[in-house]
Design a protein around this motif. Structure first.
Motif, mmCIF file in Angstrom:
data_model
loop_
_atom_site.group_PDB
_atom_site.id
_atom_site.type_symbol
_atom_site.label_atom_id
_atom_site.label_comp_id
_atom_site.label_asym_id
_atom_site.label_seq_id
_atom_site.Cartn_x
_atom_site.Cartn_y
_atom_site.Cartn_z
ATOM 1 N N GLY A 172 70.522 11.801 112.880
ATOM 2 C CA GLY A 172 69.640 10.855 112.127
ATOM 3 C C GLY A 172 68.791 9.634 112.605
ATOM 4 O O GLY A 172 68.084 9.036 112.007
ATOM 5 N N LEU A 213 70.027 11.272 102.091
ATOM 6 C CA LEU A 213 69.732 11.453 103.582
ATOM 7 C C LEU A 213 70.886 10.482 104.272
ATOM 8 O O LEU A 213 70.581 9.232 104.381
ATOM 9 N N GLN A 250 77.050 20.512 107.654
ATOM 10 C CA GLN A 250 75.660 20.934 107.463
ATOM 11 C C GLN A 250 75.108 21.120 108.760
ATOM 12 O O GLN A 250 74.443 22.116 109.101
ATOM 13 N N VAL A 259 69.089 13.675 96.670
ATOM 14 C CA VAL A 259 69.732 13.961 97.769
ATOM 15 C C VAL A 259 70.068 12.676 98.508
ATOM 16 O O VAL A 259 69.236 11.719 98.255
ATOM 17 N N VAL A 291 71.306 16.036 105.167
ATOM 18 C CA VAL A 291 70.597 16.083 103.721
ATOM 19 C C VAL A 291 71.981 16.384 102.843
ATOM 20 O O VAL A 291 72.089 17.627 102.456
ATOM 21 N N ARG A 321 67.541 14.528 113.604
ATOM 22 C CA ARG A 321 67.683 14.966 112.115
ATOM 23 C C ARG A 321 68.677 14.546 111.261
ATOM 24 O O ARG A 321 69.900 14.687 111.731
#
Length: 266
Positions: free
Chosen positions: A81, A111, A159, A109, A99, A96
């Protein structure tokens, strides 16, 4: 069981392993080491020497004998992130964010961005580890929602890395309580993790669900301006560095009321 790569086994010559790690430690510490006797003492306490293990030597002994040596350290300083540069972070880090659904279906959601100190792997299972130079949060602190770091990191890594969460642990780097302290764990991996009964009290699934519920409640509270007036179970005073101090509606009576309510089990 097959031992993890990078873990010194009790059969190895640990003296040689410690010597090699000390050399690496000296190179790193040399960038930050100050002058004077105090700096030298702190340096020796961390790095050690031929006659004194220091923190690093103690760490090697613990890893070789007591700290779940079958698990392989796979990710170190894994960042997600955020934009990272240089060799400080795991090369598989990603910009990234994770989520994380806060509700079932197409709802809100979370982040999430962060940096995981270490992820150990055994097959397709993972153990998230966070190093602590101070006191590690208690299981009660996690249960009450005051600490959600391990649970949210497990959800994020599941994830982003596609691994099965087995547990989360703090690694305390202090003489009193030095070593790995398991906090949340899946009962299916109880034998592999070898932890005390406490982390399995409710099961990892419920611990993760509780963390998501606490995160959702905290976000809704912040959106409404209802900031919690205390920062932990162990400490009744808000930290001086709190970024919300200018908008928080904290006052001494709120702190007193919550403290009394907690004492009555409300």
């Amino acid at each position: 069981a097959e031992r993890g790569l990078g873990m010194p086994s009790p059969d190895e010559e640990l003296t040689a392993v410690k010597r090699e790690i000390r050399e690496i430690g000296r190179e790193v510490v040399a960038r930050f080491k100050g002058e004077g006797a105090d700096s030298e003492a702190r340096y020796r306490a961390l790095i050690g020497d031929e006659g004194y293990d220091g923190t690093l030597g103690t760490f090697v002994d613990r890893q070789a004998t007591a700290d779940l040596p079958r698990w392989r350290p796979e990710y170190l300083e894994y960042s997600f992130g955020s934009r990272v540069a240089g060799d400080r972070y795991d090369p598989r880090s990603t910009e990234r964010p994770a989520v994380i659904p806060l509700t079932e279906g197409a709802g809100d959601v979370l982040l999430l961005r962060g940096k995981v100190d270490r992820v150990d792997v055994d097959g397709n299972a993972m153990l998230v580890i966070d190093y602590k130079t101070g006191k590690a949060p208690s299981y009660k602190s996690l249960e009450k929602g005051y600490s959600m770091q391990l649970q949210l990191y497990l959800l994020a890594c599941a994830q982003l890395l596609g691994l099965e969460p087995a547990g989360g642990a703090y690694y305390q780097l202090k003489d009193d309580g030095f070593g790995m302290q398991l906090r949340v764990a899946d009962p299916r991996y109880r034998e592999a993790l070898g932890g005390t009964p406490t982390p399995y009290a409710t099961g990892l699934r419920k611990d993760l669900e509780r963390a998501l519920s606490n995160a959702r409640e905290a976000l809704e509270g912040m959106a409404a301006g209802a900031f919690h007036p205390v920062d932990s179970l162990e400490q009744e005073r808000c930290p001086r560095s709190c970024p919300y101090s200018r908008v928080c509606r904290k006052d001494d009576m709120r702190v007193l009321a919550m403290t009394l309510a907690r004492g009555k089990g409300l």
